[in-house]
Write an enzyme that holds these catalytic residues in place. Structure first.
Site, PDB file in Angstrom:
ATOM      1  N   ASP A 171       0.915  -1.046  -0.229  1.00  0.00           N
ATOM      2  CA  ASP A 171      -0.019   0.062   0.211  1.00  0.00           C
ATOM      3  C   ASP A 171       1.032   1.276  -0.114  1.00  0.00           C
ATOM      4  O   ASP A 171       1.809   1.289  -0.815  1.00  0.00           O
ATOM      5  CB  ASP A 171      -0.846  -0.158   1.260  1.00  0.00           C
ATOM      6  CG  ASP A 171      -1.994   1.104   1.172  1.00  0.00           C
ATOM      7  OD1 ASP A 171      -3.025   0.992   0.348  1.00  0.00           O
ATOM      8  OD2 ASP A 171      -1.882   1.996   1.923  1.00  0.00           O
ATOM      9  N   TYR A 279      -1.370  11.685   2.449  1.00  0.00           N
ATOM     10  CA  TYR A 279      -2.222  11.666   1.136  1.00  0.00           C
ATOM     11  C   TYR A 279      -2.066  13.213   0.780  1.00  0.00           C
ATOM     12  O   TYR A 279      -2.458  13.613  -0.361  1.00  0.00           O
ATOM     13  CB  TYR A 279      -3.685  11.204   1.397  1.00  0.00           C
ATOM     14  CG  TYR A 279      -3.924   9.714   1.635  1.00  0.00           C
ATOM     15  CD1 TYR A 279      -4.162   8.923   0.583  1.00  0.00           C
ATOM     16  CD2 TYR A 279      -3.604   9.280   3.017  1.00  0.00           C
ATOM     17  CE1 TYR A 279      -4.056   7.627   0.717  1.00  0.00           C
ATOM     18  CE2 TYR A 279      -3.856   7.738   3.130  1.00  0.00           C
ATOM     19  CZ  TYR A 279      -4.149   6.930   1.778  1.00  0.00           C
ATOM     20  OH  TYR A 279      -4.229   5.673   2.152  1.00  0.00           O
ATOM     21  N   HIS A 335      -7.292  -6.666  -1.083  1.00  0.00           N
ATOM     22  CA  HIS A 335      -6.130  -5.613  -0.857  1.00  0.00           C
ATOM     23  C   HIS A 335      -4.982  -6.035   0.085  1.00  0.00           C
ATOM     24  O   HIS A 335      -3.920  -5.683   0.138  1.00  0.00           O
ATOM     25  CB  HIS A 335      -6.645  -4.412  -0.555  1.00  0.00           C
ATOM     26  CG  HIS A 335      -5.681  -3.296  -0.409  1.00  0.00           C
ATOM     27  ND1 HIS A 335      -5.279  -2.444  -1.736  1.00  0.00           N
ATOM     28  CD2 HIS A 335      -5.231  -2.471   0.525  1.00  0.00           C
ATOM     29  CE1 HIS A 335      -4.418  -1.679  -1.493  1.00  0.00           C
ATOM     30  NE2 HIS A 335      -4.239  -1.557  -0.200  1.00  0.00           N
TER      31      HIS A 335
END
Length: 358
Positions: A171, A279, A335
């Site tokens: 990730d 982010y 994921h």
């Protein structure tokens, strides 16, 4: 050629780039507002469904037993040379360094299976990245630029007394590991990436496949100040809980005790701000140049990944030096492969490590 003339010739390119970035940010904040509406509705629904959980996250005062359990490895700290930050890590075994980098919303505990599996042949280190777990967590947005986070990896490797490593990442850790392998290829013997694409490849892909943007809607939400922290903490972190324990898209077999190991640090003061600041710096490098990938790499992808399309794998392969990429798309995986399908991951890793053994 005089500098003034060069500057004049470059002026149209500079203004075109500024204009492109201007429109990009308009789209980003438009997407952020749309995502805010969607996730606000979801958070409100959770609040109405679970009124007893309250309007904010319940603060955890007692550290979960798993987070300090010595059976996973020795718990240590390292002071980073460049930033001076103190990061926590768990170390197991001796030999060549295998450095593991987690993603969001995780911590070192997401590598518990890999610590046990590879600690017999490697010095396996699972780190709490800056902003996570009990590592230092500055709240300043500039502390989480891609460059700063990439430099952390270099400082960790050298601070542990190594010059190279096998870099394993998932990730957000994978995004940073890709970046590190591009700028410091001599420090990466082999690269194992799970569910992550290089930023330049992702940028190229979404231009041709807008459907990927729908899977990444949360990224736009996280560009906003304070609101994401509030929405994620509502109903005692119900959105984060659903992300990890959903029967279809969550981490298979995750127990309540294991879930608490991830929620603990987020429940502390400003516990979500550091991770979300990763982010908030994502779009500062747009647009990115196409880059060639040269480090021997194993790429693992879940066919049922809720957040990333399988088509990204083909896009990644086009950027590689011939015969340097080995990839597997796991048909029953989502994921969270390091925790959900550890046996399959370990089988692929051992085969890859032996193939590219130095």
């Amino acid at each position: 050629m005089p500098n003034a003339l060069v500057s004049m010739l470059l002026l149209p390119c500079r203004w075109s780039l500024r204009l492109l970035r201007f429109f990009m940010w308009i789209l980003v904040y438009w997407g952020a507002c749309l995502a805010a509406v969607v996730y606000s509705g979801k958070a409100l629904g959770n609040l109405l469904s679970h009124p007893n959980q309250g309007c904010c996250g319940r603060p955890r005062t007692k550290i979960p037993a798993y987070l300090i359990d010595p059976s996973f490895g020795q718990h240590r700290f390292i002071i980073l040379k460049t930033s001076g930050l103190r990061l926590h890590f768990v170390i197991r075994g001796r030999g060549p360094l295998m450095l593991c980098l987690h993603g969001f919303p995780q911590n070192w505990f997401s590598w518990r299976h890999q610590l046990a599996e590879f600690g017999q042949a490697f010095c396996v280190v699972a780190v709490d990245m800056r902003g996570y777990g009990i590592s230092d967590s500055p709240t300043n947005l500039k502390s989480y630029t891609i460059d700063a986070l990439t430099l952390d990896i270099k400082d960790i490797i050298e601070g542990l007394g190594y010059s190279t490593c096998v870099l394993v990442a998932h990730d957000w850790g994978g995004l940073l590991a890709w970046n590190f392998s591009i700028y410091y290829p001599s420090m990466v013997q082999q690269l194992v990436i799970v569910s992550a694409a290089p930023m330049s490849v992702y940028q190229e892909y979404v231009m041709q496949h807008p459907s990927q943007l729908l899977r990444s809607g949360y990224v736009f939400l996280f560009q906003l100040p304070w609101l994401p922290e509030k929405l994620l903490s509502l109903s005692d972190f119900e959105i984060l809980k659903e992300t990890m324990i959903h029967p279809v898209t969550g981490i298979p077999g995750l127990t309540e005790e294991e879930l608490e190991t991830f929620l603990y640090s987020f429940s502390q003061i400003d516990g979500l701000t550091g991770p979300l600041n990763y982010y908030r710096n994502l779009f500062t490098h747009f647009p990115l140049e196409r880059q060639q990938l040269t480090v021997p790499t194993l790429l693992l992808w879940g066919e049922k990944d809720q957040y990333l399309e399988p088509g990204l794998v083909d896009s990644i392969s086009k950027h590689f030096v011939s015969d340097h990429l080995q990839f597997y798309i796991l048909p029953d995986a989502g994921h969270w492969i390091p925790q959900g399908q550890p046996a399959q991951m370990h089988h692929c890793m051992w085969s890859f490590l032996r193939r590219f053994k130095h």
